[in-house]
Design an enzyme around this catalytic site. Structure first.
Site, PDB file in Angstrom:
ATOM      1  N   SER A   5     -15.561   7.981  31.727  1.00 30.54           N
ATOM      2  CA  SER A   5     -16.266   8.180  30.468  1.00 30.54           C
ATOM      3  C   SER A   5     -16.583   9.657  30.316  1.00 30.54           C
ATOM      4  CB  SER A   5     -17.561   7.380  30.455  1.00 30.54           C
ATOM      5  OG  SER A   5     -18.412   7.883  29.442  1.00 30.54           O
ATOM      6  N   HIS A  28     -12.375   6.702  28.504  1.00 32.58           N
ATOM      7  CA  HIS A  28     -13.436   5.982  27.787  1.00 32.58           C
ATOM      8  C   HIS A  28     -14.255   6.967  26.956  1.00 32.58           C
ATOM      9  CE1 HIS A  28     -16.146   2.482  27.405  1.00 32.58           C
ATOM     10  NE2 HIS A  28     -17.149   3.341  27.477  1.00 32.58           N
ATOM     11  N   ASP A  30     -17.375   7.281  24.375  1.00 34.53           N
ATOM     12  CA  ASP A  30     -18.583   6.597  23.903  1.00 34.53           C
ATOM     13  C   ASP A  30     -19.035   7.174  22.569  1.00 34.53           C
ATOM     14  OD1 ASP A  30     -19.255   4.731  26.075  1.00 34.53           O
ATOM     15  OD2 ASP A  30     -19.407   6.551  27.286  1.00 34.53           O
ATOM     16  N   MET A  32     -21.692   7.013  19.720  1.00 27.94           N
ATOM     17  CA  MET A  32     -23.070   6.530  19.488  1.00 27.94           C
ATOM     18  C   MET A  32     -23.606   7.165  18.210  1.00 27.94           C
ATOM     19  SD  MET A  32     -24.727   6.777  23.284  1.00 27.94           S
ATOM     20  CE  MET A  32     -23.772   6.496  24.782  1.00 27.94           C
ATOM     21  N   HIS A  61     -15.443   3.133  22.674  1.00 28.05           N
ATOM     22  CA  HIS A  61     -16.561   2.187  22.780  1.00 28.05           C
ATOM     23  C   HIS A  61     -17.546   2.533  21.676  1.00 28.05           C
ATOM     24  CE1 HIS A  61     -20.208   0.778  25.436  1.00 28.05           C
ATOM     25  NE2 HIS A  61     -20.042   0.025  24.375  1.00 28.05           N
ATOM     26  N   MET A  63     -20.688   2.257  19.866  1.00 29.41           N
ATOM     27  CA  MET A  63     -22.093   1.815  19.893  1.00 29.41           C
ATOM     28  C   MET A  63     -22.720   2.257  18.583  1.00 29.41           C
ATOM     29  SD  MET A  63     -22.780   2.730  23.874  1.00 29.41           S
ATOM     30  CE  MET A  63     -21.328   3.775  23.902  1.00 29.41           C
ATOM     31  N   MET A 132     -21.419  -4.898  29.447  1.00 27.84           N
ATOM     32  CA  MET A 132     -22.319  -3.778  29.749  1.00 27.84           C
ATOM     33  C   MET A 132     -23.133  -4.104  31.001  1.00 27.84           C
ATOM     34  SD  MET A 132     -21.622  -1.444  27.600  1.00 27.84           S
ATOM     35  CE  MET A 132     -22.837  -0.306  28.272  1.00 27.84           C
ATOM     36  N   ASP A 170     -19.048  -1.548  32.334  1.00 32.02           N
ATOM     37  CA  ASP A 170     -19.470  -0.212  31.900  1.00 32.02           C
ATOM     38  C   ASP A 170     -20.942  -0.004  32.206  1.00 32.02           C
ATOM     39  OD1 ASP A 170     -19.854   2.214  30.633  1.00 32.02           O
ATOM     40  OD2 ASP A 170     -19.485   1.451  28.604  1.00 32.02           O
TER      41      ASP A 170
HETATM   42  C1  DX5 Z   1     -23.479   3.935  28.292  1.00 31.97           C
HETATM   43  C2  DX5 Z   1     -22.018   4.206  28.083  1.00 31.97           C
HETATM   44  C3  DX5 Z   1     -21.272   4.396  29.335  1.00 31.97           C
HETATM   45  C4  DX5 Z   1     -21.686   5.605  30.133  1.00 31.97           C
HETATM   46  C5  DX5 Z   1     -21.539   5.225  31.559  1.00 31.97           C
HETATM   47  O1  DX5 Z   1     -24.051   3.483  27.109  1.00 31.97           O
HETATM   48  O2  DX5 Z   1     -21.436   3.119  27.398  1.00 31.97           O
HETATM   49  O3  DX5 Z   1     -19.862   4.416  29.096  1.00 31.97           O
HETATM   50  O4  DX5 Z   1     -20.905   6.737  29.908  1.00 31.97           O
HETATM   51  O5  DX5 Z   1     -22.075   6.235  32.344  1.00 31.97           O
HETATM   52  P1  DX5 Z   1     -22.375   5.987  33.884  1.00 31.97           P
HETATM   53  O6  DX5 Z   1     -21.085   5.668  34.550  1.00 31.97           O
HETATM   54  O7  DX5 Z   1     -22.966   7.271  34.330  1.00 31.97           O
HETATM   55  O8  DX5 Z   1     -23.347   4.832  33.977  1.00 31.97           O
HETATM   56 ZN    ZN Z   2     -19.218   3.079  27.274  1.00 31.50          ZN
END
Ligand code: DX5
Ligand code: ZN
Length: 219
Positions: A5, A28, A30, A32, A61, A63, A132, A170
């Site tokens: 990620s 990956h 993210d 948000m 991903h 969010m 998650m 994740d």
């Molecule tokens: C959290 C994200 C993850 C995050 C994971 O909301 O969806 O993808 O980057 O980070 P680590 O591996 O540090 O928990």
């Molecule tokens: Zn993620």
């Protein structure tokens, strides 16, 4: 599969940070929006730029609120997999169809409080299930081992032929937790801080993959 990620990468040097994980299976990303989760990261223009600098399949991903409206854009931008949240999507089956029609695989993600049992029928329309193992929003949180029941349920449904999803986990995945998730039946492991806080991110990816392979039970 290991999916680094980029949430924990240096965003001022993103192309270099992506090149540093060249052996990864998925990248990956993210997304948000400061509404579905409190944090704010990046959006479509950044994904479009990433697509131009890497051959690693991009795993978006989302969010975000109203993923029904936005998911298709990520698929059109060349993402390999586009995952929406069960808690945010209004019409998951139509959204999965739209993502697939735009050329990507469709993923559905479940927050820790969302039971898989409510989503099994919907998951028949998806290619990826993202379980998650932290509350979405931030990297660097602790792995929730109590989510492994959800992973085992998904694994059993896939092995029984009732679902055909990649089972992805994740949150909080690292050298000490990846074996737990692999033993429970996950196929794909997102790792943010475990990869990008390592001195050698490519080596971290290789080590995580080896640890996961060691832990896979004989089925
Ligand atoms: C959290 C994200 C993850 C995050 C994971 O909301 O969806 O993808 O980057 O980070 P680590 O591996 O540090 O928990
Ligand atoms: Zn993620």
């Amino acid at each position: 599969m290991i999916a680094p990620s980029i949430l924990n990468a240096d965003f001022a040097h993103l192309a270099d940070e992506i090149a540093a994980v060249a052996g990864a299976d998925w990248l990956h990303v993210d997304v948000m929006d400061n509404h579905f989760v409190p944090n704010l990261t990046l959006g479509l223009p950044v994904v479009e730029s990433i697509r131009k600098v890497t051959e690693i399949p991009i795993d978006c991903h989302l969010m975000i609120e109203n993923p029904d409206r936005w998911a298709i854009g990520y698929a059109e931008a060349g993402a390999y997999n586009v995952t929406v949240h069960a808690e945010a999507v209004a019409d998951p089956i139509a959204t999965a169809a739209n993502i697939r029609a735009a050329g990507a695989r469709a993923g559905l993600s479940l927050k820790p409080g969302t039971p898989i049992e409510d989503w099994v029928e919907v998951l028949k329309h998806f290619d990826t299930l993202l379980v998650m193992t932290v509350e979405p929003g931030f990297g660097g949180q602790s792995f929730m081992a109590e989510m492994m029941g959800k992973v085992r349920t998904a694994r059993n449904l896939v092995d029984a032929g009732e679902l055909s999803v990649v089972v992805e986990v994740d949150g909080g995945i690292g050298a000490d937790t990846i074996e737990i998730a692999a033993a429970a039946g996950a196929d794909c492991f997102v790792a943010g801080s475990a990869v990008y806080s390592a001195a050698d991110p490519a080596l971290a990816v290789a080590r995580l993959r080896a640890a996961a392979q060691r832990a896979v039970p004989v089925r």
